[in-house]
Scaffold this motif. Structure first.
Motif, PDB file in Angstrom:
ATOM      1  N   GLU A  97       0.714  -1.205  -0.093  1.00  0.00           N
ATOM      2  CA  GLU A  97       0.089   0.046  -0.019  1.00  0.00           C
ATOM      3  C   GLU A  97       0.787   1.481   0.177  1.00  0.00           C
ATOM      4  OE1 GLU A  97      -2.746  -3.149   1.790  1.00  0.00           O
ATOM      5  OE2 GLU A  97      -0.726  -2.460   2.020  1.00  0.00           O
ATOM      6  N   ILE A 191      -7.550   2.177  -1.369  1.00  0.00           N
ATOM      7  CA  ILE A 191      -6.468   2.875  -0.470  1.00  0.00           C
ATOM      8  C   ILE A 191      -6.632   4.396  -0.477  1.00  0.00           C
ATOM      9  CG2 ILE A 191      -4.015   3.209  -0.352  1.00  0.00           C
ATOM     10  CD1 ILE A 191      -3.546   0.934  -1.743  1.00  0.00           C
ATOM     11  N   SER A 209      -6.344   1.919   4.640  1.00  0.00           N
ATOM     12  CA  SER A 209      -6.807   0.918   3.359  1.00  0.00           C
ATOM     13  C   SER A 209      -7.806  -0.024   3.984  1.00  0.00           C
ATOM     14  CB  SER A 209      -5.125   0.003   3.034  1.00  0.00           C
ATOM     15  OG  SER A 209      -5.506  -0.972   1.945  1.00  0.00           O
TER      16      SER A 209
END
Length: 210
Positions: A97, A191, A209
Motif C-alpha cells: 500500500e 487505499i 486501506s
C-alpha cells in the motif's frame, strides 16, 4: 444512408495531460521519498452468515520500512505475539500500500487502460476520476490463498486525481476473471492517501486501506 460520424475517442493515457502529470508526481514521490518506518495495523474480520455479520478475528501489526522506495515488512505480530506463520496462511492480508500499488498502476509497464469519468470530491478536495483496467500479463497483483495457491490477477477499478496537485488521492481495485478452481472468489482493495510530514518534508502517503 451515410454512416453517422464516430464519436470522438478519449485520448490514450500518454496523451492525457492529467494522467501524465499524475505519473510525474508518482515518479517524483518515489525519487524524493526518504527512508522511513511506520507501523501498519490490520484488523481482520470474519462472517459465517450469508448476510454479513462481521466479528473481529485478529489484528496483525507489522513494521513497514520504506527503503529506497521499496517496502520491507518486519516484526510481524498477531494479537501482539510474534507470527508463527505467514499471515496469509490464516486469512486475508495485503502488502504494497505504501509505494508499490501507486507505482504499479501508473507505470507504463502496467499499460493500464484509463477512461475519464465524472469529476467528484475526495476528502473535501475536487478530483478527476478515472476508471481503469489492467490485463493479466501486465499485472503485479498476486493473490495468495491459505493453501498456498497463487493467482496473478487482472484487475479493474477507479482512481481519483487531485485537481490542484495532480496527485492520486484514492485507488480502488478489484480482481477479475478469478478461476473457479481458486479458493477465493473475490479480492477488492481501497487505499486512501493524505499528506504526511516526514522530517521537514510533506509527502502523500496512505492513511487507510481496506
Amino acid at each position: 444512408p451515410a454512416a453517422a460520424p464516430a464519436p470522438a475517442s478519449k485520448p490514450p493515457a500518454e496523451d492525457d495531460p492529467i494522467l501524465g502529470a499524475a505519473r510525474d508526481q508518482a515518479a517524483a514521490l518515489a525519487s524524493k521519498l526518504p527512508d522511513f518506518v511506520v507501523e501498519q495495523a490490520t484488523t481482520r474480520l470474519v462472517s459465517t452468515t450469508n448476510e454479513a455479520s462481521w466479528m473481529t478475528l485478529d489484528e496483525i501489526t507489522a513494521e513497514v520500512a520504506s527503503v529506497k522506495g521499496k517496502e520491507e515488512y518486519r516484526n510481524i505480530k498477531v494479537n501482539g505475539a510474534p507470527a508463527r506463520q505467514a499471515p496469509e496462511k490464516s486469512g486475508q492480508w495485503s502488502t504494497g500500500e505504501f509505494v508499490t500499488t501507486l507505482q504499479a498502476l501508473l507505470s507504463p509497464a502496467t499499460n493500464a487502460t484509463f477512461t475519464r469519468g465524472a469529476d467528484d470530491r475526495v476528502s473535501g478536495r475536487p478530483v478527476y476520476l478515472y476508471d481503469y483496467s489492467v490485463e493479466q500479463e501486465n499485472s503485479n497483483w498476486i493473490l495468495v490463498s491459505p493453501d498456498g495457491s497463487q493467482f496473478k490477477a487482472p484487475y479493474k477499478g477507479q482512481n481519483a486525481i487531485d485537481r490542484e496537485t495532480r496527485r492520486v488521492l484514492k485507488i480502488e481495485q478489484r480482481a477479475v476473471s478469478i478461476p473457479k478452481t481458486f479458493p477465493q472468489d473475490k479480492a477488492e482493495t481501497t487505499i486512501e492517501f493524505g499528506f504526511i510530514r516526514i522530517d521537514a518534508g510533506i509527502f502523500l502517503l496512505p492513511l487507510r486501506s481496506e
